[in-house]
Motif scaffolding. Sequence first.
Motif, PDB file in Angstrom:
ATOM      1  N   ARG A   1      -2.384   2.256 -10.446  1.00  0.00           N
ATOM      2  CA  ARG A   1      -2.771   1.174  -8.969  1.00  0.00           C
ATOM      3  C   ARG A   1      -3.970   0.853  -9.702  1.00  0.00           C
ATOM      4  O   ARG A   1      -4.224  -0.313  -9.117  1.00  0.00           O
ATOM      5  N   ASP A   2      -4.375  -0.041 -11.671  1.00  0.00           N
ATOM      6  CA  ASP A   2      -5.297   0.026 -11.725  1.00  0.00           C
ATOM      7  C   ASP A   2      -5.285  -1.592 -12.077  1.00  0.00           C
ATOM      8  O   ASP A   2      -5.870  -2.490 -12.049  1.00  0.00           O
ATOM      9  N   VAL A   3      -3.780  -1.567 -12.396  1.00  0.00           N
ATOM     10  CA  VAL A   3      -3.046  -3.408 -12.426  1.00  0.00           C
ATOM     11  C   VAL A   3      -2.364  -3.618 -12.146  1.00  0.00           C
ATOM     12  O   VAL A   3      -1.526  -4.651 -12.059  1.00  0.00           O
ATOM     13  N   VAL A   4      -2.461  -3.191  -9.994  1.00  0.00           N
ATOM     14  CA  VAL A   4      -1.625  -4.128  -9.475  1.00  0.00           C
ATOM     15  C   VAL A   4      -2.889  -4.369  -8.562  1.00  0.00           C
ATOM     16  O   VAL A   4      -3.296  -4.234  -8.515  1.00  0.00           O
ATOM     17  N   ILE A   5      -1.442  -5.804  -7.894  1.00  0.00           N
ATOM     18  CA  ILE A   5      -2.863  -6.460  -7.100  1.00  0.00           C
ATOM     19  C   ILE A   5      -2.452  -5.509  -5.030  1.00  0.00           C
ATOM     20  O   ILE A   5      -1.258  -5.885  -5.299  1.00  0.00           O
ATOM     21  N   PRO A   6      -2.884  -4.470  -4.386  1.00  0.00           N
ATOM     22  CA  PRO A   6      -2.572  -4.136  -3.191  1.00  0.00           C
ATOM     23  C   PRO A   6      -2.803  -5.976  -1.904  1.00  0.00           C
ATOM     24  O   PRO A   6      -3.507  -5.870  -1.892  1.00  0.00           O
ATOM     25  N   PHE A   7      -1.196  -5.177  -1.669  1.00  0.00           N
ATOM     26  CA  PHE A   7      -1.449  -6.182  -0.038  1.00  0.00           C
ATOM     27  C   PHE A   7      -0.817  -4.742   1.188  1.00  0.00           C
ATOM     28  O   PHE A   7      -0.094  -3.601   0.712  1.00  0.00           O
TER      29      PHE A   7
ATOM     30  N   GLU B   1       0.749  -1.188   0.030  1.00  0.00           N
ATOM     31  CA  GLU B   1       0.175  -0.454  -0.186  1.00  0.00           C
ATOM     32  C   GLU B   1       1.172   0.852   0.111  1.00  0.00           C
ATOM     33  O   GLU B   1       0.921   2.378  -0.108  1.00  0.00           O
ATOM     34  N   HIS B   2       2.077   1.322   0.313  1.00  0.00           N
ATOM     35  CA  HIS B   2       2.561   2.601   0.799  1.00  0.00           C
ATOM     36  C   HIS B   2       3.905   2.142  -0.519  1.00  0.00           C
ATOM     37  O   HIS B   2       4.616   3.423  -1.175  1.00  0.00           O
ATOM     38  N   ALA B   3       3.488   1.450  -1.232  1.00  0.00           N
ATOM     39  CA  ALA B   3       4.853   1.701  -2.844  1.00  0.00           C
ATOM     40  C   ALA B   3       4.443   2.957  -3.996  1.00  0.00           C
ATOM     41  O   ALA B   3       3.121   2.668  -3.655  1.00  0.00           O
TER      42      ALA B   3
END
Length: 165
Positions: free
Chosen positions: A95-101, A88-90
């Motif tokens: 942001r639409d093409v990544v899976i957040p953790f 979440e801090h990266a």
Amino acid sequence: MLFDVQEILKKDGGRIQLNIKLIPPAEFQMDDVIFGQGVSVSGELENVGGVLELKASVQGSFTVPCGRCMKITEQRFSLLVQETLANEHAEVANRDVVIPFTGTSIDLGGIIWPEIFLALDTKYLCSPDCKGLCMHCGADLNQVSCDCKEDDIDPRMAGLAKLLQ
């Protein structure tokens, strides 16, 4: 299945080799599709500039009723899963093409199972030439032939049928 990614997040280019077996969690259990042996996942999780790249080959089999005759049939599948995961801090351009953790753990099952279900077909057949069930008596036409009439005509088309006689 949770993977601790704390060590690879510290070093650009850090990698974790994957060679695991995943069992479907309760939310992915279905009445008609059964993954009895689970699925095999092999690949790697790599830190590329603070973002994790998942590249994995997923293989397995499941049982499902035939879409025509309802006989239980075993189907095999193989697919390639490629996903980008970002904390979440990266800093990520899109942001639409990544899976957040969050934190330092990643639930790979939560990423891979949806990919598997999206790759499955909506209908499977026990064989390409499956004849299915008789729509009148329910007989399995692959094993027996029935004497049901095949000339059922929609009452709305009865007038046209008389013209063709």
